[in-house]
Design an enzyme around this catalytic site. Structure first.
Site, PDB file in Angstrom:
ATOM      1  N   GLY A   8       0.826  -1.220   0.000  1.00 56.65           N
ATOM      2  CA  GLY A   8       0.000   0.000   0.000  1.00 56.65           C
ATOM      3  C   GLY A   8       0.850   1.256   0.000  1.00 56.65           C
ATOM      4  N   ILE A   9       2.062   1.168  -0.572  1.00 59.66           N
ATOM      5  CA  ILE A   9       2.985   2.328  -0.516  1.00 59.66           C
ATOM      6  C   ILE A   9       2.486   3.501  -1.364  1.00 59.66           C
ATOM      7  CG2 ILE A   9       4.508   1.627  -2.438  1.00 59.66           C
ATOM      8  CD1 ILE A   9       6.852   2.487  -0.436  1.00 59.66           C
ATOM      9  N   GLN A  12      -2.061   6.994   0.963  1.00 60.72           N
ATOM     10  CA  GLN A  12      -1.711   8.098   1.877  1.00 60.72           C
ATOM     11  C   GLN A  12      -0.674   7.661   2.918  1.00 60.72           C
ATOM     12  OE1 GLN A  12      -4.352  11.024   4.454  1.00 60.72           O
ATOM     13  NE2 GLN A  12      -4.185   9.105   5.569  1.00 60.72           N
ATOM     14  N   ALA A  80      -5.153  -2.165   1.254  1.00 61.66           N
ATOM     15  CA  ALA A  80      -6.537  -2.585   1.518  1.00 61.66           C
ATOM     16  C   ALA A  80      -7.452  -1.864   0.543  1.00 61.66           C
ATOM     17  CB  ALA A  80      -6.949  -2.225   2.942  1.00 61.66           C
ATOM     18  N   SER A 123      -8.484  -0.846  12.113  1.00 62.44           N
ATOM     19  CA  SER A 123      -9.237   0.409  11.965  1.00 62.44           C
ATOM     20  C   SER A 123     -10.282   0.594  13.052  1.00 62.44           C
ATOM     21  CB  SER A 123      -9.934   0.384  10.604  1.00 62.44           C
ATOM     22  OG  SER A 123     -10.930   1.380  10.551  1.00 62.44           O
ATOM     23  N   GLU A 125     -13.055   1.587  12.437  1.00 62.10           N
ATOM     24  CA  GLU A 125     -14.327   1.124  11.855  1.00 62.10           C
ATOM     25  C   GLU A 125     -14.769  -0.198  12.491  1.00 62.10           C
ATOM     26  OE1 GLU A 125     -16.304   3.646   9.654  1.00 62.10           O
ATOM     27  OE2 GLU A 125     -16.754   1.569   9.130  1.00 62.10           O
ATOM     28  N   TYR A 147     -16.435  -3.424   4.999  1.00 62.29           N
ATOM     29  CA  TYR A 147     -15.049  -3.021   5.276  1.00 62.29           C
ATOM     30  C   TYR A 147     -14.717  -3.268   6.751  1.00 62.29           C
ATOM     31  CZ  TYR A 147     -11.153   0.132   6.361  1.00 62.29           C
ATOM     32  OH  TYR A 147      -9.964   0.654   6.824  1.00 62.29           O
ATOM     33  N   LYS A 151     -11.965  -5.828   8.331  1.00 60.44           N
ATOM     34  CA  LYS A 151     -10.874  -5.384   9.220  1.00 60.44           C
ATOM     35  C   LYS A 151     -10.881  -6.164  10.536  1.00 60.44           C
ATOM     36  CE  LYS A 151      -8.442  -2.227   7.033  1.00 60.44           C
ATOM     37  NZ  LYS A 151      -7.000  -2.345   6.799  1.00 60.44           N
TER      38      LYS A 151
HETATM   39  P1  NAP Z   1      -5.335   4.314   0.793  1.00 56.85           P
HETATM   40  O1  NAP Z   1      -4.804   5.694   0.571  1.00 56.85           O
HETATM   41  O2  NAP Z   1      -6.666   3.938   0.250  1.00 56.85           O
HETATM   42  O3  NAP Z   1      -4.233   3.284   0.237  1.00 56.85           O
HETATM   43  C1  NAP Z   1      -4.515   1.916   0.079  1.00 56.85           C
HETATM   44  C2  NAP Z   1      -3.346   1.251  -0.590  1.00 56.85           C
HETATM   45  O4  NAP Z   1      -3.625  -0.151  -0.756  1.00 56.85           O
HETATM   46  C3  NAP Z   1      -3.014   1.775  -1.994  1.00 56.85           C
HETATM   47  O5  NAP Z   1      -1.616   1.857  -2.129  1.00 56.85           O
HETATM   48  C4  NAP Z   1      -3.567   0.677  -2.898  1.00 56.85           C
HETATM   49  O6  NAP Z   1      -2.929   0.600  -4.154  1.00 56.85           O
HETATM   50  C5  NAP Z   1      -3.240  -0.550  -2.079  1.00 56.85           C
HETATM   51  N1  NAP Z   1      -3.990  -1.739  -2.472  1.00 56.85           N
HETATM   52  C6  NAP Z   1      -5.324  -1.897  -2.551  1.00 56.85           C
HETATM   53  N2  NAP Z   1      -5.628  -3.148  -2.910  1.00 56.85           N
HETATM   54  C7  NAP Z   1      -4.461  -3.813  -3.089  1.00 56.85           C
HETATM   55  C8  NAP Z   1      -4.109  -5.148  -3.470  1.00 56.85           C
HETATM   56  N3  NAP Z   1      -5.032  -6.049  -3.752  1.00 56.85           N
HETATM   57  N4  NAP Z   1      -2.800  -5.477  -3.518  1.00 56.85           N
HETATM   58  C9  NAP Z   1      -1.860  -4.565  -3.249  1.00 56.85           C
HETATM   59  N5  NAP Z   1      -2.118  -3.286  -2.899  1.00 56.85           N
HETATM   60  C10 NAP Z   1      -3.411  -2.917  -2.824  1.00 56.85           C
HETATM   61  O7  NAP Z   1      -5.381   4.000   2.365  1.00 56.85           O
HETATM   62  P2  NAP Z   1      -4.673   4.765   3.593  1.00 56.85           P
HETATM   63  O8  NAP Z   1      -5.569   5.852   4.063  1.00 56.85           O
HETATM   64  O9  NAP Z   1      -3.271   5.054   3.247  1.00 56.85           O
HETATM   65  O10 NAP Z   1      -4.758   3.636   4.703  1.00 56.85           O
HETATM   66  C11 NAP Z   1      -3.732   2.650   4.835  1.00 56.85           C
HETATM   67  C12 NAP Z   1      -4.288   1.448   5.558  1.00 56.85           C
HETATM   68  O11 NAP Z   1      -4.771   1.827   6.830  1.00 56.85           O
HETATM   69  C13 NAP Z   1      -5.473   0.776   4.864  1.00 56.85           C
HETATM   70  O12 NAP Z   1      -5.396  -0.601   5.133  1.00 56.85           O
HETATM   71  C14 NAP Z   1      -6.692   1.351   5.567  1.00 56.85           C
HETATM   72  O13 NAP Z   1      -7.789   0.473   5.490  1.00 56.85           O
HETATM   73  C15 NAP Z   1      -6.150   1.485   6.982  1.00 56.85           C
HETATM   74  N6  NAP Z   1      -6.710   2.529   7.813  1.00 56.85           N
HETATM   75  C16 NAP Z   1      -6.772   3.810   7.363  1.00 56.85           C
HETATM   76  C17 NAP Z   1      -7.259   4.812   8.193  1.00 56.85           C
HETATM   77  C18 NAP Z   1      -7.314   6.241   7.732  1.00 56.85           C
HETATM   78  O14 NAP Z   1      -8.009   7.031   8.379  1.00 56.85           O
HETATM   79  N7  NAP Z   1      -6.590   6.628   6.700  1.00 56.85           N
HETATM   80  C19 NAP Z   1      -7.693   4.496   9.489  1.00 56.85           C
HETATM   81  C20 NAP Z   1      -7.603   3.171   9.912  1.00 56.85           C
HETATM   82  C21 NAP Z   1      -7.088   2.198   9.079  1.00 56.85           C
HETATM   83  P3  NAP Z   1      -3.435   1.457  -5.433  1.00 56.85           P
HETATM   84  O15 NAP Z   1      -2.737   2.781  -5.329  1.00 56.85           O
HETATM   85  O16 NAP Z   1      -2.986   0.617  -6.566  1.00 56.85           O
HETATM   86  O17 NAP Z   1      -4.929   1.584  -5.335  1.00 56.85           O
HETATM   87  O1  G4F Z   2     -14.233  10.161   5.294  1.00 53.77           O
HETATM   88  P1  G4F Z   2     -15.061   8.940   5.358  1.00 53.77           P
HETATM   89  O2  G4F Z   2     -15.401   8.274   4.070  1.00 53.77           O
HETATM   90  O3  G4F Z   2     -14.311   7.964   6.367  1.00 53.77           O
HETATM   91  P2  G4F Z   2     -14.788   6.670   7.202  1.00 53.77           P
HETATM   92  O4  G4F Z   2     -15.979   6.038   6.618  1.00 53.77           O
HETATM   93  O5  G4F Z   2     -14.853   7.083   8.627  1.00 53.77           O
HETATM   94  O6  G4F Z   2     -13.572   5.668   6.954  1.00 53.77           O
HETATM   95  C1  G4F Z   2     -12.216   6.108   7.040  1.00 53.77           C
HETATM   96  O7  G4F Z   2     -11.760   5.973   8.362  1.00 53.77           O
HETATM   97  C2  G4F Z   2     -11.673   4.618   8.835  1.00 53.77           C
HETATM   98  C3  G4F Z   2     -11.198   4.687  10.285  1.00 53.77           C
HETATM   99  O8  G4F Z   2     -12.316   4.777  11.136  1.00 53.77           O
HETATM  100  C4  G4F Z   2     -10.716   3.859   7.950  1.00 53.77           C
HETATM  101  F1  G4F Z   2     -10.563   2.594   8.416  1.00 53.77           F
HETATM  102  C5  G4F Z   2     -11.256   3.838   6.530  1.00 53.77           C
HETATM  103  O9  G4F Z   2     -10.332   3.158   5.687  1.00 53.77           O
HETATM  104  C6  G4F Z   2     -11.389   5.277   6.054  1.00 53.77           C
HETATM  105  O10 G4F Z   2     -10.087   5.815   5.962  1.00 53.77           O
HETATM  106  O11 G4F Z   2     -16.454   9.258   6.086  1.00 53.77           O
HETATM  107  C7  G4F Z   2     -16.491   9.900   7.354  1.00 53.77           C
HETATM  108  C8  G4F Z   2     -17.940  10.267   7.674  1.00 53.77           C
HETATM  109  C9  G4F Z   2     -18.940   9.121   7.496  1.00 53.77           C
HETATM  110  O12 G4F Z   2     -19.806   9.084   8.598  1.00 53.77           O
HETATM  111  C10 G4F Z   2     -19.723   9.476   6.252  1.00 53.77           C
HETATM  112  O13 G4F Z   2     -21.058   9.015   6.241  1.00 53.77           O
HETATM  113  O14 G4F Z   2     -18.357  11.283   6.755  1.00 53.77           O
HETATM  114  C11 G4F Z   2     -19.675  10.991   6.337  1.00 53.77           C
HETATM  115  N1  G4F Z   2     -19.932  11.639   5.047  1.00 53.77           N
HETATM  116  C12 G4F Z   2     -20.920  12.537   4.805  1.00 53.77           C
HETATM  117  N2  G4F Z   2     -20.900  12.893   3.499  1.00 53.77           N
HETATM  118  C13 G4F Z   2     -19.269  11.411   3.903  1.00 53.77           C
HETATM  119  C14 G4F Z   2     -19.892  12.195   2.928  1.00 53.77           C
HETATM  120  N3  G4F Z   2     -18.220  10.606   3.615  1.00 53.77           N
HETATM  121  C15 G4F Z   2     -17.753  10.613   2.349  1.00 53.77           C
HETATM  122  N4  G4F Z   2     -16.699   9.839   2.040  1.00 53.77           N
HETATM  123  N5  G4F Z   2     -18.354  11.360   1.347  1.00 53.77           N
HETATM  124  C16 G4F Z   2     -19.409  12.164   1.603  1.00 53.77           C
HETATM  125  O15 G4F Z   2     -19.918  12.823   0.696  1.00 53.77           O
END
Ligand code: NAP
Ligand code: G4F
Length: 331
Positions: A8-9, A12, A80, A123, A125, A147, A151
């Site tokens: 996932g490099i 973000q 992911a 997460s 979530e 999702y 997780k």
């Molecule tokens: P992101 O920006 O959506 O990045 C996801 C990465 O996974 C991308 O590099 C994507 O590659 C890669 N990927 C997806 N499917 C794959 C597969 N089948 N094989 C190999 N690579 C694959 O996510 P992020 O926000 O950086 O989050 C990183 C991790 O933390 C994720 O697992 C996410 O679920 C988890 N997480 C995120 C948050 C948050 O708030 N950001 C919170 C809790 C947990 P492509 O560029 O090719 O699509």
């Molecule tokens: O920004 P969101 O899409 O993030 P969400 O669903 O909280 O998930 C993110 O955080 C998780 C950690 O708890 C990660 F595991 C997951 O990979 C991801 O990074 O939505 C945040 C909130 C939700 O309640 C959604 O219903 O914003 C609300 N929302 C309202 N309008 C919206 C929108 N979300 C999105 N994406 N787009 C809208 O237009």
């Protein structure tokens, strides 16, 4: 110098983690899946310093080969399908990537070298319909999306491989974390991008779903530091990483539009199609264990996070306008 493999490099967190590991002197190997066009936007600035290798969480042999070829000391599994709405429309694929993908990688570690240290991106979530407030490492899970369910599987298989095979495997239960590198579909970046476009006359409307849900939003570079810290301890363990503050989407609108001296109520349209089949209403984490054991603390406040994202989007769209790539006439 140690070697780290980051799945996932291109995402973000992967890009910030790679920067941090390079600064610590690691050899960084980044796993990317094959795409017809290159999507290295977030890692272009460090591309020459890292090794890029093709692999996929769906393909067991590719994972085994990468571990055999690069012999990493640490593996960070950040890959992911991470967007909650897509998990409702593609639940099986989400399970393959986000749940079973973790087992494929752990099993590759078990086969090739069980002394490799493993980080799983769990997460908040998983807490879903929360059983207690704030959420800790001991709070029961109640996921509300495919999702979140995937997780939970990834979390427990990580614990299971630690207990069954003695692998140093950690699960970081990270609450929402954002940055200018956040995907544009997530609500914070969707909002700050719209603020910038509205400010520059490039847009006049922002369509959103549920404004009442509350999240614990932190700054992504702080959160990748916690990932690294988890793999430097004597014993593997699981940690909640969060700010301890919760804010609604409406609060984020208020602050983000406020930074550009705009009134969000003039531009936001509520769109029923953006509501989810099941919502996570309230998340707020208690990261005191991480504070105590890892010495980890967040450094960026909610208002500062919104400000730095708005600033970055304004700079981006100003440049687009200056280069003639966007103009109010295209509105
Ligand atoms: P992101 O920006 O959506 O990045 C996801 C990465 O996974 C991308 O590099 C994507 O590659 C890669 N990927 C997806 N499917 C794959 C597969 N089948 N094989 C190999 N690579 C694959 O996510 P992020 O926000 O950086 O989050 C990183 C991790 O933390 C994720 O697992 C996410 O679920 C988890 N997480 C995120 C948050 C948050 O708030 N950001 C919170 C809790 C947990 P492509 O560029 O090719 O699509
Ligand atoms: O920004 P969101 O899409 O993030 P969400 O669903 O909280 O998930 C993110 O955080 C998780 C950690 O708890 C990660 F595991 C997951 O990979 C991801 O990074 O939505 C945040 C909130 C939700 O309640 C959604 O219903 O914003 C609300 N929302 C309202 N309008 C919206 C929108 N979300 C999105 N994406 N787009 C809208 O237009």
């Amino acid at each position: 110098m140690p070697t780290a493999l980051v799945t996932g490099i291109t995402g973000q967190d992967g890009s910030y983690l790679a920067e941090l590991l390079l600064k610590q002197g690691y050899t960084v190997v980044g796993m990317v899946r094959r795409t017809s066009t290159i999507n290295f936007d977030r890692i272009r600035h460090i591309q020459q310093e890292i090794e890029i290798v093709q692999g996929d969480l769906l393909d067991q042999m590719s994972l085994i080969s990468i571990l055999q070829d690069y012999r990493p000391d640490e593996v960070y599994n950040l890959a992911a399908q991470s967007f909650v709405p897509t998990s409702f429309t593609q639940p099986v694929l989400t399970g393959e990537f986000t749940a079973l993908g973790v087992t494929r990688l752990l099993d590759a570690i078990r086969i090739v070298d069980p002394s490799i240290r493993f980080y799983q991106a769990s997460s908040s979530e998983m807490f879903g319909k929360v059983r207690e407030v704030p959420q800790t490492e001991d709070t029961a899970f109640f996921p509300r999306s495919p999702y979140g369910v995937a997780k939970v599987y990834g979390h427990w298989i990580t614990v299971n491989y630690r207990e069954s095979y003695g692998i140093y495997a950690c699960s970081g239960i990270l609450f929402n974390h954002e940055s200018p590198r956040r995907g544009l579909e997530f609500v914070t970046h969707k909002i700050t991008n719209a603020v910038a476009k509205i400010k520059l006359g490039l847009s006049n409307e922002l369509r959103l779903g549920n404004l009442d849900s509350r999240r614990d939003w932190g700054y992504a570079p702080d959160y990748v530091r916690a990932m690294w810290l988890m793999l430097q301890q004597e014993e593997p363990d699981d940690f909640v990483i969060a700010t301890g503050e919760t804010h609604s989407v409406r609060d984020f609108l208020e602050v983000a539009f406020g930074h550009a001296e705009l009134d969000w109520q003039e531009f936001v349209v509520q769109d029923d199609s953006l509501y989810r089949p099941a919502e996570v209403d309230l998340l707020v984490g208690d990261a005191s264990k991480a504070g105590r054991k890892l010495g980890w603390e967040p450094t960026v406040s909610f208002a500062e996070l919104a400000r730095l994202m708005v600033k970055d989007d304004l700079e981006y769209w100003r440049q687009q306008v200056e280069q003639g790539l966007a103009s109010p006439a295209t509105l």
